[in-house]
Enzyme design. Sequence first.
Site, PDB file in Angstrom:
ATOM      1  N   GLN A 164      -5.112  -1.323   9.636  1.00 31.98           N
ATOM      2  CA  GLN A 164      -4.977  -2.663   9.061  1.00 31.98           C
ATOM      3  C   GLN A 164      -5.590  -3.710   9.993  1.00 31.98           C
ATOM      4  OE1 GLN A 164      -3.598  -3.424   5.946  1.00 31.98           O
ATOM      5  NE2 GLN A 164      -4.331  -5.487   6.378  1.00 31.98           N
ATOM      6  N   ASP A 177     -11.490   2.808   3.815  1.00 41.61           N
ATOM      7  CA  ASP A 177     -11.911   1.406   3.724  1.00 41.61           C
ATOM      8  C   ASP A 177     -13.422   1.292   3.525  1.00 41.61           C
ATOM      9  OD1 ASP A 177      -9.952  -0.540   3.715  1.00 41.61           O
ATOM     10  OD2 ASP A 177      -9.646  -0.511   5.882  1.00 41.61           O
ATOM     11  N   LYS A 185       0.836  -1.204   0.000  1.00 42.48           N
ATOM     12  CA  LYS A 185       0.000   0.000   0.000  1.00 42.48           C
ATOM     13  C   LYS A 185       0.867   1.248   0.000  1.00 42.48           C
ATOM     14  CE  LYS A 185      -3.951  -2.130   2.282  1.00 42.48           C
ATOM     15  NZ  LYS A 185      -4.506  -2.569   3.554  1.00 42.48           N
TER      16      LYS A 185
END
Length: 297
Positions: free
Chosen positions: A99, A122, A55
């Site tokens: 995460q 997200d 990422k």
Amino acid sequence: MPEAKIIDGKAFAAGLRERVAKEVEKLKSEKGITPGLAVILVGEDPASQVYVRNKGKQTVEAGMNSLEFKMSEDTSQEDLLAKVEELNNNPEVNGILVQLPLPKQIDEQAVLAAINPDKDVDGFHVVNVGRLSTGSKEGLVPCTPLGCTMLLKDHFGGDLSGKKAVVIGRSNIVGKPMFNLLLQESCTVTVAHSRTKDLPEEVSQADIVVAAVGRPEMVKGDWLKDGAVVIDVGINRIEKPEGGTRLVGDVDFESAKERASAITPVPGGVGPMTIACLLANTLTAACQQNGIEAPAL
């Protein structure tokens, strides 16, 4: 039937990342704004470390600022929430990603709820879930279902209306948002799951099958309607007879490609789309936070 067309998610994701990079360059030169993505990694999970590294690399390649915060396995929920709040208040940060999975002492839902919904790249915050389910254009959409929808629209030339779709799996991360996105595209959508009575029968009626159930090669080719388009979200590691392991999806690829008209492979299908859509969401968030219309990607 001719063998199925392979939907190349890797190539589509590369194109999407290029389009994002061009729009970021435009945002910098015309408005003096550089989108910033902050990723928090708690603990030492090896798979999470690889994801976070990828990422970060792709964020920088797209011309954005990448901020990484590594916190120890024994981090308290209070400390993690304080870090989230600090990033909520930092104007240089447009997107925040924590995460998952998190260590057992931390309540995932409490952490996701603490992220400013406008920075929730997200798309997991209840406010963004609500925006998606009511058809609002303001929300940020979970990356994997967004990527699946992009691949489908590309394959069908932009129009999914009237198609019958079956989504296998009802998770908050893929199944439920996928249902809402397909509904917005005017599909007729069935969500199937572990309690569905006759899954092969449901699947056999679908023009579009999205498999996101986490069971290796569960969906068999003879379940499919001739010419169905199959999006396989599953990533499962299985033992090879000769030793070692290999990655497979939730669909039995070899039998499915005989019946489907198009199918995503595993790996190289949906997977690469997830990070590309994360970058797209960060760009969208940066635009929305600055009162600029987000580009259509």
